[in-house]
Design an enzyme around this catalytic site. Structure first.
Site, PDB file in Angstrom:
ATOM      1  N   LEU A 227       0.942  -1.490  -0.486  1.00  0.00           N
ATOM      2  CA  LEU A 227      -0.437   0.362  -0.042  1.00  0.00           C
ATOM      3  C   LEU A 227       0.964   1.410   0.028  1.00  0.00           C
ATOM      4  O   LEU A 227       1.494   0.997   1.099  1.00  0.00           O
ATOM      5  CB  LEU A 227      -1.517   0.083   0.833  1.00  0.00           C
ATOM      6  CG  LEU A 227      -1.859   1.372   1.649  1.00  0.00           C
ATOM      7  CD1 LEU A 227      -2.279   1.697   0.498  1.00  0.00           C
ATOM      8  CD2 LEU A 227      -2.516   1.437   2.525  1.00  0.00           C
ATOM      9  N   ALA A 239       7.675   1.496  -7.233  1.00  0.00           N
ATOM     10  CA  ALA A 239       8.180   0.769  -7.665  1.00  0.00           C
ATOM     11  C   ALA A 239      10.121   0.543  -7.251  1.00  0.00           C
ATOM     12  O   ALA A 239      10.775  -0.726  -7.053  1.00  0.00           O
ATOM     13  CB  ALA A 239       8.856   1.849  -9.114  1.00  0.00           C
ATOM     14  N   GLU A 261       1.114 -12.656  -3.779  1.00  0.00           N
ATOM     15  CA  GLU A 261      -0.160 -13.557  -3.670  1.00  0.00           C
ATOM     16  C   GLU A 261      -1.319 -12.510  -4.630  1.00  0.00           C
ATOM     17  O   GLU A 261      -1.269 -11.159  -3.810  1.00  0.00           O
ATOM     18  CB  GLU A 261      -0.705 -12.891  -2.086  1.00  0.00           C
ATOM     19  CG  GLU A 261      -1.751 -13.588  -1.302  1.00  0.00           C
ATOM     20  CD  GLU A 261      -2.032 -13.558  -0.898  1.00  0.00           C
ATOM     21  OE1 GLU A 261      -3.115 -13.700   0.154  1.00  0.00           O
ATOM     22  OE2 GLU A 261      -0.926 -13.659   1.059  1.00  0.00           O
TER      23      GLU A 261
END
Length: 404
Positions: A227, A239, A261
């Site tokens: 986040l 990034a 995930e």
């Protein structure tokens, strides 16, 4: 009754205000405010709040340690005695379920607590520091990435406050089980100097990574939650955070590869950008070799150098081949499209082979009930649509590589 009480129903997203606060001046500054992207994980699927007039919900966090203030204000509240027993939603009751213990509801107390933030230092080990030059020509900004584990002194209390942001910005978010010591954490802060010469830190982004066991004595870290807080988006921070995670793990011989995930489309694009930038200079991904097709050499180099798994290495190959393909050359562009479509169509070809096997062992009526009715034209349309969407994503990654 619905018509009469309709004005007492509001969208929770419209009445919530967040701030990262350094001083009392930030509280008065509207430019420091930002809102949620969703609130269904707190206020229910329809995201509505009932029973108040002129409702405002304020969630302010001290910029560094994230000490929390909850303010709920309104001009009027429904009276159950006058509304047939209808009650206003228990806003604080719902928020109390998700906010970390210790939040305050007195704004003056929150402001006085800000003094403690002046001495706040990020928990854990400093991994990476970098600067960003603003496009508007302003002063450069400095950011730092830190690594923590569940055993890092003081970190779990801070994380309990930090993870509350997930509920407003990550769909299907859940709080992790911090009793499991395989969880690792990467936090990013903006580091600033005040006019008095002291240093302040502002929470900007974070990620959680779980170290899965891989037989016989290896690890397979999986990036779970990532986040970037709204005030820090569009700066390239995610990034940098992903690269910091890679840099931490790729030097470990016990790590086989790094997975993600259930990545969102936005995160997959960032992952593609980082991986393609990293692999672009590997010998196996030289332009001459790209036009020969995806090879074991590419998969092996991507894994050994950057811990990229085979599936992701294939995406990197497709991105870099497109980047190096002259799309004005009809034959070269056709060969590229066919190569990607063959990969996209492989699962469906496999399914066709499985159906042929079933046809041999099932009775005609059983097979007829099982077989798909999808025709060749529909299959072609699906494949074409899937390819065009993928190429659009790849072109966005390539544009970022070329321009940033």
């Amino acid at each position: 009754m619905t018509d009469v009480l309709g004005h007492l129903v509001v969208d929770g997203n419209d009445v919530m205000e967040f701030k990262l606060v350094h001083s009392a001046k930030d509280i008065e500054n509207d430019e420091t405010s930002f809102g949620p992207e969703m609130c269904h994980q707190v206020f229910g699927e329809n995201e509505n709040i009932f029973g108040y007039t002129d409702l405002q919900i304020k969630l302010y966090y001290s910029a560094g340690s994230l000490q929390t203030y909850l303010g709920i204000s309104y001009s009027d509240k429904i009276d159950p005695k006058k509304s047939g027993g209808l009650k206003a939603d228990d806003i604080e009751g719902e928020l109390k379920k998700v906010l970390a213990p210790g939040y305050v509801t007195n704004l003056d107390q929150f402001i006085s607590n800000l003094e403690r933030d002046r001495t706040f230092k990020p928990h854990g080990k400093l991994l990476h520091s970098f600067n960003i030059e603003p496009n508007d020509g302003g002063e450069k900004r400095t950011f730092e990435v830190y690594y923590c584990e569940t055993s890092t002194p003081g970190f779990l209390d801070y994380h309990e406050r930090l993870q509350t942001f997930l509920l407003w910005y990550v769909d299907a978010a859940s709080f992790i089980d911090v009793d499991d010591d395989q969880w690792t954490f990467f936090t990013m802060f903006e580091k600033c100097k005040t006019s008095e010469g002291s240093t302040t830190y502002t929470t900007a982004a974070y990620a959680t990574v779980f170290r899965y066991y891989a037989y016989p004595c290896h690890q397979r870290p999986r990036i779970s939650q990532v986040l970037t807080l709204p005030p820090f988006r569009k700066l390239g921070l995610c990034a940098e955070l992903v690269q910091a995670i890679y840099s931490h793990f790729i030097i470990m011989p016990e790590v086989l590869d790094i997975t993600v995930e259930d990545p969102s489309q936005d995160f997959q694009r960032i992952r593609d950008y980082v991986d393609a930038k990293n692999c672009e200079n590997l010998p196996a991904f030289h332009p001459d070799k790209l036009f020969q097709g995806f090879s074991p050499e590419m998969a092996n180099q991507a894994r050994s150098k950057y811990k990229i798994n085979k599936k992701q290495a294939r995406r990197v190959y497709e991105i870099l081949r497109l980047k190096n393909t002259n799309t004005s050359d009809k034959n070269a562009y056709l060969q590229y499209r066919l190569d990607v479509k063959n990969r996209l169509n492989a699962p469906f070809q496999k399914k066709k082979l499985e159906m042929k096997k079933l046809e041999k062992v099932l009775k005609p009526e059983e097979y007829a009930a099982t077989v798909s009715t999808t025709g060749a034209s529909e299959t072609h349309g699906r494949l074409s649509s899937q390819y065009l969407a993928l190429e659009d994503e790849y072109r966005r990654v390539i544009h970022r590589i070329q321009h940033y």
